[in-house]
Motif scaffolding. Structure first.
Motif, PDB file in Angstrom:
ATOM      1  N   VAL A  99       0.939  -1.242  -0.142  1.00 51.02           N
ATOM      2  CA  VAL A  99      -0.018  -0.070  -0.034  1.00 51.02           C
ATOM      3  C   VAL A  99       0.867   1.049   0.030  1.00 51.02           C
ATOM      4  O   VAL A  99       1.499   1.487   0.951  1.00 51.02           O
ATOM      5  N   ASN A 100       0.997   1.917  -1.073  1.00 49.86           N
ATOM      6  CA  ASN A 100       2.100   2.962  -1.247  1.00 49.86           C
ATOM      7  C   ASN A 100       1.377   4.138  -1.006  1.00 49.86           C
ATOM      8  O   ASN A 100       0.515   4.744  -1.845  1.00 49.86           O
ATOM      9  N   PHE A 101       1.739   4.923   0.156  1.00 54.12           N
ATOM     10  CA  PHE A 101       1.356   6.159   0.683  1.00 54.12           C
ATOM     11  C   PHE A 101       2.057   7.292  -0.084  1.00 54.12           C
ATOM     12  O   PHE A 101       2.966   7.276  -0.187  1.00 54.12           O
ATOM     13  N   ASN A 102       1.430   8.413  -0.577  1.00 55.34           N
ATOM     14  CA  ASN A 102       1.969   9.552  -1.018  1.00 55.34           C
ATOM     15  C   ASN A 102       2.376  10.546   0.159  1.00 55.34           C
ATOM     16  O   ASN A 102       1.748  10.465   1.073  1.00 55.34           O
ATOM     17  N   SER A 103       3.590  10.585   0.059  1.00 54.45           N
ATOM     18  CA  SER A 103       4.471  11.410   1.310  1.00 54.45           C
ATOM     19  C   SER A 103       4.012  12.916   1.399  1.00 54.45           C
ATOM     20  O   SER A 103       4.226  13.243   2.402  1.00 54.45           O
ATOM     21  N   LYS A 104       3.255  13.257   0.111  1.00 51.22           N
ATOM     22  CA  LYS A 104       2.999  14.527   0.467  1.00 51.22           C
ATOM     23  C   LYS A 104       1.518  14.902   1.211  1.00 51.22           C
ATOM     24  O   LYS A 104       1.326  15.704   2.063  1.00 51.22           O
ATOM     25  N   ASN A 105       0.664  13.805   1.029  1.00 55.46           N
ATOM     26  CA  ASN A 105      -0.700  14.049   1.738  1.00 55.46           C
ATOM     27  C   ASN A 105      -1.008  12.561   2.428  1.00 55.46           C
ATOM     28  O   ASN A 105      -2.264  12.694   2.839  1.00 55.46           O
ATOM     29  N   ALA A 106      -0.190  11.657   2.451  1.00 58.39           N
ATOM     30  CA  ALA A 106      -0.501  10.545   3.352  1.00 58.39           C
ATOM     31  C   ALA A 106      -1.665   9.751   2.595  1.00 58.39           C
ATOM     32  O   ALA A 106      -2.570   9.192   3.527  1.00 58.39           O
ATOM     33  N   GLU A 107      -1.988   9.809   1.359  1.00 59.04           N
ATOM     34  CA  GLU A 107      -2.831   8.866   0.771  1.00 59.04           C
ATOM     35  C   GLU A 107      -2.381   7.921  -0.287  1.00 59.04           C
ATOM     36  O   GLU A 107      -1.350   7.847  -0.536  1.00 59.04           O
TER      37      GLU A 107
ATOM     38  N   LEU B 108      -3.820   7.885   5.787  1.00 62.53           N
ATOM     39  CA  LEU B 108      -3.179   7.697   7.405  1.00 62.53           C
ATOM     40  C   LEU B 108      -3.489   9.034   7.969  1.00 62.53           C
ATOM     41  O   LEU B 108      -3.403  10.041   7.417  1.00 62.53           O
ATOM     42  N   LYS B 109      -4.253   8.766   9.098  1.00 59.68           N
ATOM     43  CA  LYS B 109      -4.672   9.765   9.940  1.00 59.68           C
ATOM     44  C   LYS B 109      -3.352  10.729  10.375  1.00 59.68           C
ATOM     45  O   LYS B 109      -2.345  10.126  10.604  1.00 59.68           O
ATOM     46  N   SER B 110      -3.883  12.110  10.563  1.00 54.17           N
ATOM     47  CA  SER B 110      -2.646  13.063  10.837  1.00 54.17           C
ATOM     48  C   SER B 110      -1.882  12.656  11.902  1.00 54.17           C
ATOM     49  O   SER B 110      -0.764  13.336  11.995  1.00 54.17           O
ATOM     50  N   GLU B 111      -2.411  12.227  13.035  1.00 57.58           N
ATOM     51  CA  GLU B 111      -2.132  12.082  14.236  1.00 57.58           C
ATOM     52  C   GLU B 111      -1.110  10.969  14.274  1.00 57.58           C
ATOM     53  O   GLU B 111      -0.480  10.644  15.386  1.00 57.58           O
ATOM     54  N   HIS B 112      -1.090  10.099  13.358  1.00 59.46           N
ATOM     55  CA  HIS B 112      -0.289   8.832  13.479  1.00 59.46           C
ATOM     56  C   HIS B 112       0.836   8.923  12.253  1.00 59.46           C
ATOM     57  O   HIS B 112       0.761   9.723  11.230  1.00 59.46           O
ATOM     58  N   LYS B 113       1.762   7.931  12.365  1.00 59.51           N
ATOM     59  CA  LYS B 113       2.775   7.577  11.354  1.00 59.51           C
ATOM     60  C   LYS B 113       2.992   6.083  10.952  1.00 59.51           C
ATOM     61  O   LYS B 113       2.550   5.358  11.887  1.00 59.51           O
ATOM     62  N   LEU B 114       3.517   5.876   9.887  1.00 63.79           N
ATOM     63  CA  LEU B 114       3.840   4.225   9.498  1.00 63.79           C
ATOM     64  C   LEU B 114       4.976   3.883  10.506  1.00 63.79           C
ATOM     65  O   LEU B 114       5.787   4.594  10.697  1.00 63.79           O
ATOM     66  N   SER B 115       4.651   2.478  10.749  1.00 66.07           N
ATOM     67  CA  SER B 115       5.583   2.025  11.318  1.00 66.07           C
ATOM     68  C   SER B 115       6.954   1.663  10.580  1.00 66.07           C
ATOM     69  O   SER B 115       6.771   1.426   9.333  1.00 66.07           O
ATOM     70  N   ASP B 116       7.944   1.905  11.179  1.00 60.36           N
ATOM     71  CA  ASP B 116       9.386   1.714  10.522  1.00 60.36           C
ATOM     72  C   ASP B 116       9.750   0.159  10.096  1.00 60.36           C
ATOM     73  O   ASP B 116      10.585   0.149   9.246  1.00 60.36           O
ATOM     74  N   ASP B 117       9.209  -0.644  10.999  1.00 65.19           N
ATOM     75  CA  ASP B 117       9.734  -2.096  10.953  1.00 65.19           C
ATOM     76  C   ASP B 117       8.476  -2.709   9.902  1.00 65.19           C
ATOM     77  O   ASP B 117       8.446  -4.154   9.951  1.00 65.19           O
ATOM     78  N   SER B 118       7.999  -2.244   9.270  1.00 63.01           N
ATOM     79  CA  SER B 118       6.662  -2.951   8.237  1.00 63.01           C
ATOM     80  C   SER B 118       5.735  -3.726   9.063  1.00 63.01           C
ATOM     81  O   SER B 118       5.185  -4.807   8.533  1.00 63.01           O
ATOM     82  N   LYS B 119       5.308  -3.029  10.311  1.00 60.38           N
ATOM     83  CA  LYS B 119       4.295  -3.804  11.186  1.00 60.38           C
ATOM     84  C   LYS B 119       2.818  -3.436  10.573  1.00 60.38           C
ATOM     85  O   LYS B 119       1.789  -4.144  10.664  1.00 60.38           O
ATOM     86  N   ASP B 120       2.762  -2.340   9.803  1.00 57.84           N
ATOM     87  CA  ASP B 120       1.314  -1.894   9.151  1.00 57.84           C
ATOM     88  C   ASP B 120       0.954  -2.660   7.872  1.00 57.84           C
ATOM     89  O   ASP B 120       1.847  -2.502   7.117  1.00 57.84           O
ATOM     90  N   LYS B 121       0.080  -3.464   7.927  1.00 56.14           N
ATOM     91  CA  LYS B 121      -0.315  -4.267   7.086  1.00 56.14           C
ATOM     92  C   LYS B 121      -1.856  -4.270   6.849  1.00 56.14           C
ATOM     93  O   LYS B 121      -2.645  -3.781   7.590  1.00 56.14           O
ATOM     94  N   PHE B 122      -2.416  -4.440   5.608  1.00 55.79           N
ATOM     95  CA  PHE B 122      -3.753  -4.600   5.194  1.00 55.79           C
ATOM     96  C   PHE B 122      -4.010  -5.944   4.638  1.00 55.79           C
ATOM     97  O   PHE B 122      -3.261  -6.748   4.156  1.00 55.79           O
ATOM     98  N   LEU B 123      -5.256  -6.459   5.022  1.00 56.90           N
ATOM     99  CA  LEU B 123      -5.497  -7.473   4.420  1.00 56.90           C
ATOM    100  C   LEU B 123      -6.843  -7.557   3.677  1.00 56.90           C
ATOM    101  O   LEU B 123      -7.641  -6.839   4.233  1.00 56.90           O
ATOM    102  N   VAL B 124      -6.819  -8.047   2.634  1.00 52.96           N
ATOM    103  CA  VAL B 124      -7.831  -8.052   1.527  1.00 52.96           C
ATOM    104  C   VAL B 124      -8.719  -9.298   1.398  1.00 52.96           C
ATOM    105  O   VAL B 124      -7.830 -10.231   0.998  1.00 52.96           O
ATOM    106  N   MET B 125      -9.808  -9.552   1.678  1.00 50.29           N
ATOM    107  CA  MET B 125     -10.213 -10.979   1.695  1.00 50.29           C
ATOM    108  C   MET B 125     -11.483 -10.834   0.775  1.00 50.29           C
ATOM    109  O   MET B 125     -12.109  -9.896   0.416  1.00 50.29           O
TER     110      MET B 125
END
Length: 497
Positions: free
Chosen positions: A301-309, A355-372
């Protein structure tokens, strides 16, 4: 680039949302607002953020403009505008269309002004403009656009200030902070007054995104491969209208407490240790085969670093309708729309993730998505049915297909954006002069344009008289020379003595 705005906070966005919800519940409009707009307000932050940014975080003004915009969109039918409702002659001639992107990846809304005629119906032309804006924002979630006025070959006969006024007013009133640039290409000197009119119509903060460009500096704003050949670029595109590809947009599920609890339930993967991403292990994150869905992008899931979308496309490759559901390891960090839905065979759905403005992505790739995904019972069901279906379904069931994706920032894209931003910052900014007190700037500029047009005619007349006078003087001079020329006198030689 876009206009310079004040940064919004989640609390301000939530306050604007609450104001809307309270008024909609207590004094609803005569005609209910479109469900798409309601969903944008209740389940998305970007649209509300744009209103706050455009009005300098003034809550009262932002709320008033939001309500007025929803009213206009409902009466105008903006969400449901289709090509069949437009003037086909205007639509297919190619005077207005969307093609390619600027250096920031924003779609270009191109106006070929030389094809315009003042005899055209402005209401029908504006309807086509709204269609292209809505279409672009359906294809790329609420994307900003860059207006490109192609003035090459344009003269006073095709320069229609009323049309330009309507374009500017439409964006100013109903599409807050939607413009990345306003580019005016190859403007003839006789139309400089028209350029001043455009500047006078814009909000003061939007003047900084208005740029006069030529073939020499166009690549500061549009890369050469995205420039048409007529602009000095490499794209040999010739306009031909292509109908919009219909995508399946899942009906938004009502945002009530029960649904939020179900959707925001945290999902945990068996392998929850930090992931070191390599080419050799990336495919282990999800099912080895795609029997129902094709995910794009497949692994991240590639987030745009400018707007976190981020945007994810899921396409059904099954022979029958498929229902899907999306979960994440960090529901407190992300907002996802839509989270579940149904896709018919060979159709696509676009998933938007913030990505909500008060949060940031984990540096160790722990943030994942599951599509079922699983086959939809009966081939079709409504939003409530989908919710209930997944509530009673175990993710580990044999008939459930799983795709796991890791969250990250798109580093290559962010570098390109930084490079483009540094280049564009070098461009000069034109500042408009203030008109006299008590005089409408647009009216004053219109008068100046009319004066310029009349001055052009007078200049041509004077040049004609000058050449005529010069020719007459030359004729008179030559005639006088012939009449006064002395006759040759024969002289006899003196006799030699």
């Amino acid at each position: 680039m876009g206009i310079k705005v004040k940064e919004t906070t989640p609390q301000q966005i939530e306050e604007l949302r609450d104001r809307f919800n309270r008024k909609y519940a207590s004094t609803p409009p005569a005609a209910p607002f479109h469900p798409t707009d309601i969903d944008r307000i209740r389940n998305d932050h970007l649209w509300l953020q744009r209103f706050l940014e455009m009005h300098d975080l003034d809550m009262e003004t932002s709320f008033t403009k939001l309500w007025e915009t929803c009213t206009w969109r409902q009466s105008y039918g903006a969400n449901d505008l289709e090509e069949s409702q437009l003037n086909q002659e205007y639509l297919k001639e190619g005077s207005v269309f969307v093609h390619n992107n600027d250096v920031d990846g924003k779609p270009l809304l191109i106006f070929r002004v030389k094809l315009h005629s003042k005899s055209k119906n402005l209401d029908e032309l504006i309807r086509i403009v709204v269609y292209w804006v809505e279409r672009a924002q359906r294809e790329q979630h609420l994307t900003q656009l860059t207006i490109f006025f192609d003035m090459a070959g344009t003269g006073l006969a095709t320069m229609d200030l009323d049309f330009v006024k309507r374009i500017v007013e439409t964006f100013k009133q109903y599409y807050p902070n939607t413009l990345n640039y306003i580019l005016v290409f190859e403007l003839a000197w006789v139309l400089n007054a028209a350029f001043k009119v455009i500047k006078a119509l814009l909000p003061p903060k939007a003047v900084e995104i208005l740029k006069m460009i030529s073939k020499k500096d166009i690549n500061q704003y549009i890369t050469k491969d995205n420039c048409l050949a007529s602009w000095g670029g490499e794209d040999n595109y010739e306009f031909s209208f292509v109908p919009e590809a219909k995508k399946v947009i899942s009906k938004p599920v009502a945002a009530n407490a029960g649904d939020d609890e179900q959707f925001d339930k945290k999902v945990t993967f068996v392998d929850s240790a930090p992931v070191v991403l390599k080419e050799t292990n990336i495919n282990k994150m999800h099912t080895t085969s795609e029997g129902m869905l094709h995910i794009n992008p497949k692994d991240f899931v590639n987030f745009n670093s400018k707007n976190a979308e981020a945007t994810m496309s899921i396409k059904s490759i099954a022979t029958s309708a498929v229902t899907y559901k999306i979960q994440t390891t960090s529901p407190e960090k992300f907002r996802v729309r839509p989270r579940c839905g149904i896709i018919q065979p060979n159709q696509e759905a676009t998933i938007n993730i913030w990505l909500k403005s008060e949060h940031k992505l984990s540096d160790d790739s722990k943030d994942k998505f599951l599509v079922m995904a699983m086959v939809a019972p009966g081939g079709e069901c409504g939003g409530a049915d989908v919710t209930e279906l997944w509530r009673s379904k175990s993710p580990t069931s044999a008939d459930v297909e799983q795709h796991r994706l890791v969250c990250r920032f798109d580093e290559n894209k962010s570098k390109a954006q930084l490079d483009c931003a540094s280049k564009s910052s070098k461009a000069s900014v034109d500042c408009s002069k203030k008109s006299g007190a008590g005089v409408d700037p647009a009216t004053a500029m219109e008068r100046q344009l009319a004066f310029t047009q009349n001055l052009q005619y007078v200049t041509l007349a004077l040049l004609f008289l000058l050449f005529a006078g010069f020719g007459f003087l030359m004729y008179q001079q030559l005639g006088q020379h012939d009449s006064t020329c002395p006759k040759a006198t024969a002289y006899s030689c003196a006799k030699r003595k």
